[in-house]
Motif scaffolding. Structure first.
Motif, PDB file in Angstrom:
ATOM      1  N   GLN A 214     -65.124   2.333  46.957  1.00 46.20           N
ATOM      2  CA  GLN A 214     -64.990   3.577  46.411  1.00 46.20           C
ATOM      3  C   GLN A 214     -63.933   4.550  47.287  1.00 46.20           C
ATOM      4  OE1 GLN A 214     -69.095   5.188  47.158  1.00 46.20           O
ATOM      5  NE2 GLN A 214     -69.853   3.589  45.750  1.00 46.20           N
TER       6      GLN A 214
ATOM      7  N   GLN B 267     -57.022   8.353  43.470  1.00 42.24           N
ATOM      8  CA  GLN B 267     -57.119   9.649  42.499  1.00 42.24           C
ATOM      9  C   GLN B 267     -56.406  10.637  43.232  1.00 42.24           C
ATOM     10  OE1 GLN B 267     -60.936  10.616  40.918  1.00 42.24           O
ATOM     11  NE2 GLN B 267     -61.627   8.763  40.851  1.00 42.24           N
TER      12      GLN B 267
ATOM     13  N   GLN C  51     -61.016   6.596  45.488  1.00 39.13           N
ATOM     14  CA  GLN C  51     -60.877   7.988  45.557  1.00 39.13           C
ATOM     15  C   GLN C  51     -59.471   8.201  46.204  1.00 39.13           C
ATOM     16  OE1 GLN C  51     -64.083   8.962  48.206  1.00 39.13           O
ATOM     17  NE2 GLN C  51     -65.581   8.937  46.710  1.00 39.13           N
TER      18      GLN C  51
ATOM     19  N   LYS D 259     -70.671   5.138  39.696  1.00 38.83           N
ATOM     20  CA  LYS D 259     -69.943   4.593  40.905  1.00 38.83           C
ATOM     21  C   LYS D 259     -70.250   3.196  41.245  1.00 38.83           C
ATOM     22  CE  LYS D 259     -68.880   9.150  43.027  1.00 38.83           C
ATOM     23  NZ  LYS D 259     -69.099   9.965  44.289  1.00 38.83           N
TER      24      LYS D 259
END
Length: 244
Positions: free
Chosen positions: A204, A211, A208, A146
């Motif tokens: 991050q 996604q 996310q 990550k």
């Protein structure tokens, strides 16, 4: 550590978690305890024996394989040779950027002028470079941490500085869904890492959200590029005005 050794270690960990001794396992397999110890020490066994051990532990081999894959260290940075290979082929670089955002094969070919064969060939190369683990049906597992970032002075960042940076900042950033903020100030050096950590969390969160929104219809999604940066810097044009 080899994949076989990692698999044996995973089996031993499963035995420990289940509280199963070698003697108990040997009884379930119909083997002598010494033979089980020797088999696990050497890491040599047929697939049928591996299946039998999984059955004794009441676990699925797929779960065991997944734990082995998850145990492998993820890359926080590529080597210089890996980055050179990625940058040498523009379509490979594009595919690498797409997989960083977890795009599927279908999404890449639908959005870019790349055939399925071309894209699969690039996925195979990324697999050989150790960036992804290619799986059946052209699915893949990203082998990057990550905290992954391109090498600060490596080939990929050089490419973007030379070819993409001016293009990015030439935008107006004047739409409601766009923003460009420039904040300058003097803070203690001890505070700087905490701001970097917050920026990483924002990145991050963005990844996310990308996604999660892949399940939305394409017409309800827009392509954005989030650029976060922080460095000790004074504008070169103001350098002559600084007090020495």
């Amino acid at each position: 550590m080899s994949t076989t050794a990692t698999l044996i270690d995973a089996l031993k960990q499963e035995l420990k978690t289940a509280g199963m001794t070698y003697a108990t396992l040997a009884g379930k397999l119909g083997m002598a305890e010494s033979s089980v110890k020797r088999m696990l020490a050497r890491g040599e066994m047929p697939l049928s024996r591996l299946d039998a051990i999984c059955a004794a532990l009441k676990i699925d081999f797929a779960d065991l394989a997944r734990s082995v894959a998850d145990a492998r260290p993820l890359l926080a940075e590529l080597t210089l040779a890996q980055e050179k290979a990625v940058v040498a082929d523009k379509k490979l670089l594009l595919t690498a950027i797409c997989v960083l955002s977890q795009w599927t094969l279908e999404q890449i070919t639908a959005y870019y002028r790349m055939t399925e064969a071309e894209t699969i060939a690039r996925l195979v190369r990324l697999d050989r470079l150790g960036i992804i683990e290619l799986r059946p049906l052209n699915r893949y597992r990203l082998k990057l941490a990550k905290t992954f970032r391109w090498r600060p002075h490596g080939p990929v960042m050089h490419f973007f500085r030379e070819h993409a940076l001016l293009d990015y900042f030439s935008g107006g950033f004047d739409r409601e869904d766009e923003s460009l903020m420039l904040v300058h100030g003097s803070i203690s050096k001890s505070l700087a890492p905490s701001f970097i950590e917050r920026m990483q969390r924002v990145a991050q969160d963005f990844a996310q959200a990308h996604q999660a929104d892949q399940k939305l219809p394409a017409q309800h999604r827009e392509g954005y590029t989030l650029l976060l940066a922080m460095r000790s810097w004074d504008f070169e044009g103001f350098e002559a005005l600084r007090r020495r």
